[in-house]
Design an enzyme around this catalytic site. Structure first.
Site, PDB file in Angstrom:
ATOM      1  N   ARG A  44      74.904 -77.906 -51.784  1.00 45.12           N
ATOM      2  CA  ARG A  44      73.694 -77.385 -51.123  1.00 45.12           C
ATOM      3  C   ARG A  44      73.080 -78.408 -50.172  1.00 45.12           C
ATOM      4  NH1 ARG A  44      69.033 -77.456 -53.579  1.00 45.12           N
ATOM      5  NH2 ARG A  44      69.965 -77.234 -55.645  1.00 45.12           N
ATOM      6  N   TYR A  95      63.701 -59.133 -31.404  1.00 45.56           N
ATOM      7  CA  TYR A  95      64.618 -58.654 -32.440  1.00 45.56           C
ATOM      8  C   TYR A  95      63.815 -58.080 -33.616  1.00 45.56           C
ATOM      9  CZ  TYR A  95      67.885 -58.745 -36.289  1.00 45.56           C
ATOM     10  OH  TYR A  95      68.637 -58.393 -37.372  1.00 45.56           O
ATOM     11  N   ASP A 159      64.656 -68.063 -29.164  1.00 51.51           N
ATOM     12  CA  ASP A 159      65.840 -67.447 -29.756  1.00 51.51           C
ATOM     13  C   ASP A 159      66.829 -67.226 -28.612  1.00 51.51           C
ATOM     14  OD1 ASP A 159      67.763 -65.653 -30.701  1.00 51.51           O
ATOM     15  OD2 ASP A 159      66.361 -64.686 -32.078  1.00 51.51           O
ATOM     16  N   LYS A 184      76.473 -63.381 -33.705  1.00 48.40           N
ATOM     17  CA  LYS A 184      76.669 -62.617 -32.476  1.00 48.40           C
ATOM     18  C   LYS A 184      77.689 -63.316 -31.568  1.00 48.40           C
ATOM     19  CE  LYS A 184      73.410 -60.180 -34.398  1.00 48.40           C
ATOM     20  NZ  LYS A 184      72.002 -60.301 -34.085  1.00 48.40           N
TER      21      LYS A 184
HETATM   22  C1  LIG Z   1      70.858 -60.467 -34.880  1.00 45.15           C
HETATM   23  C2  LIG Z   1      69.736 -61.274 -34.361  1.00 45.15           C
HETATM   24  C3  LIG Z   1      68.981 -62.099 -35.218  1.00 45.15           C
HETATM   25  C4  LIG Z   1      69.217 -62.151 -36.714  1.00 45.15           C
HETATM   26  O1  LIG Z   1      70.425 -62.785 -37.012  1.00 45.15           O
HETATM   27  P1  LIG Z   1      71.328 -62.403 -38.301  1.00 45.15           P
HETATM   28  O2  LIG Z   1      72.504 -63.291 -38.136  1.00 45.15           O
HETATM   29  O3  LIG Z   1      71.622 -60.950 -38.213  1.00 45.15           O
HETATM   30  O4  LIG Z   1      70.517 -62.722 -39.510  1.00 45.15           O
HETATM   31  C5  LIG Z   1      67.983 -62.872 -34.652  1.00 45.15           C
HETATM   32  N1  LIG Z   1      67.723 -62.827 -33.325  1.00 45.15           N
HETATM   33  C6  LIG Z   1      68.414 -62.042 -32.483  1.00 45.15           C
HETATM   34  C7  LIG Z   1      68.069 -62.026 -31.021  1.00 45.15           C
HETATM   35  C8  LIG Z   1      69.443 -61.234 -32.965  1.00 45.15           C
HETATM   36  O5  LIG Z   1      70.120 -60.447 -32.114  1.00 45.15           O
END
Ligand SMILES: *Cc1c(COP(=O)(O)O)cnc(C)c1O
Length: 360
Positions: A44, A95, A159, A184
């Site tokens: 961890r 998001y 983000d 993604k």
């Molecule tokens: C999918 C997404 C998230 C969340 O990420 P996960 O890997 O699904 O937990 C956060 N920000 C954006 C812009 C996203 O497209």
């Protein structure tokens, strides 16, 4: 010192030193515990597979990275810095998972703004603890003035999931932290859930590392290894999907079944001029369209595609699409007839043929 371009960093960073018989890649290290006396000690606290991925992503974004169990685990870790009666400024079309978490946190106020409207964001940020930015937003595709907004006084988080460091590096503009859903574009093959933060501040890095250790939102070594393998081709995939996305956006903008296209690469898009200044020559693989005839017409398009997969998420090698408002948590400011298209790396004419027959 030689400064490498992102394409070279994506391929060469996060590798073992080239000693005779060393593997070219760090292997995944499945270990819950390590022999005492080193830096990791327990699974961890650290893992060499995480470190390899973090070195590579950190080099690409220009800071120090930490991998998390998912994008939302990374979002949650960053938002834990906001004091209980704090004020957060965020995009109204951010998001949906981030907006949902902001609703659940014990905050004094969450000010939802149009991030394309710089004056409004600056005013809302005056007494805020944290400014949350996405650019482009998911799924509104709004483009923010990052050089102005990243320098605001409150703690600024970007983000960068949609643009990736191949298109823009928010830390260079002064952002305090970059967040990624690595699930993604970065991992890129729709087979991993992973998240990351990157920061240029050592103290913030150490705090978020302590948070990851104490809250336990740690990534699996195999997932992290897959994510690094995906990152090696991020530049190629972003180039290809961006080129295809631009061509599809052009054709969709002229299609009678489409009311509106949002893609910053289109000269007619409200974010085009800004994106052209801020992004490195391409505009990403996400296109949003509003289908004439409302939600039912949009659902009918989704039902008629065969090559395009009806699926949530985005950024994989395979093209997917979905109507975002099918999710109850999606922002009500997102139109009911909006389809989010995630453009993969297939042949552009094959993708167009399938879309065109579904729109006909
Ligand atoms: C999918 C997404 C998230 C969340 O990420 P996960 O890997 O699904 O937990 C956060 N920000 C954006 C812009 C996203 O497209």
């Amino acid at each position: 010192m030689v400064v490498f371009t992102p394409a070279t960093l994506a391929v060469h960073s996060g590798r073992p030193s080239p000693d005779p018989d060393a593997p070219l890649n760090y292997p995944p290290v499945p270990a819950s515990t390590f022999v005492a006396g080193g830096n990791s000690e327990y699974g961890r606290f650290g893992n060499p597979t995480w470190t390899a991925f973090e070195d590579a992503l950190g080099a690409l974004e220009g800071g120090r990275a930490l991998a998390f169990a998912s994008g939302l685990a990374a979002v949650s870790a960053v938002l834990s810095r906001v004091p209980p009666d704090g004020i957060v400024v965020a995009p109204h079309d951010a998001y949906s998972g981030t907006l949902q978490l902001l609703r659940e946190l014990p905050l004094r106020d969450v000010r939802l703004v149009d991030v394309a409207d710089t004056d409004t964001v600056v005013r809302a940020a005056e007494d805020a603890s944290l400014v949350w930015l996405e650019s482009p937003t998911n799924p509104g595709m709004a483009v923010a003035d990052l050089p102005t907004l990243c320098r605001l006084d409150p703690f600024v988080v970007v983000d960068n999931t949609f643009a990736t460091p191949m298109l823009q590096r928010p830390l260079d503009h002064g952002a305090d932290v970059v967040v990624h859903s690595v699930s993604k574009h970065i991992a890129g093959h729709s087979d991993v859930n992973l998240g990351a933060i990157v920061t240029g501040h050592d103290t913030v890095h150490d705090e978020l590392l302590a948070h990851r250790t104490s809250r336990g939102a740690i990534p699996g070594p195999f997932e992290t290894w897959l994510a690094l393998r995906g990152l090696r081709t991020l530049h190629l995939r972003m180039e290809r999907s961006s080129a295809t996305a631009l061509e599809l956006a052009r054709r969709l903008a002229e299609h009678p079944a489409i009311e509106r296209v949002r893609y910053p690469g289109l000269p007619s898009d409200p974010g085009h001029a800004r994106a052209s200044r801020l992004m490195s020559s391409v505009y990403g693989g996400i296109v949003c369209v509003e289908v004439r005839g409302g939600a039912a017409a949009a659902d009918a398009v989704v039902a008629k595609t065969s090559l395009w997969v009806h699926a949530t998420s985005l950024g994989g090698v395979e093209s997917t699409l979905e109507r975002r408002r099918r999710w109850p948590a999606e922002s009500p400011s997102v139109p009911e007839n909006l389809l989010r298209l995630s453009v993969g790396i297939e042949d552009v004419e094959d993708l167009w043929r399938d879309l065109a027959q579904a729109l006909a």
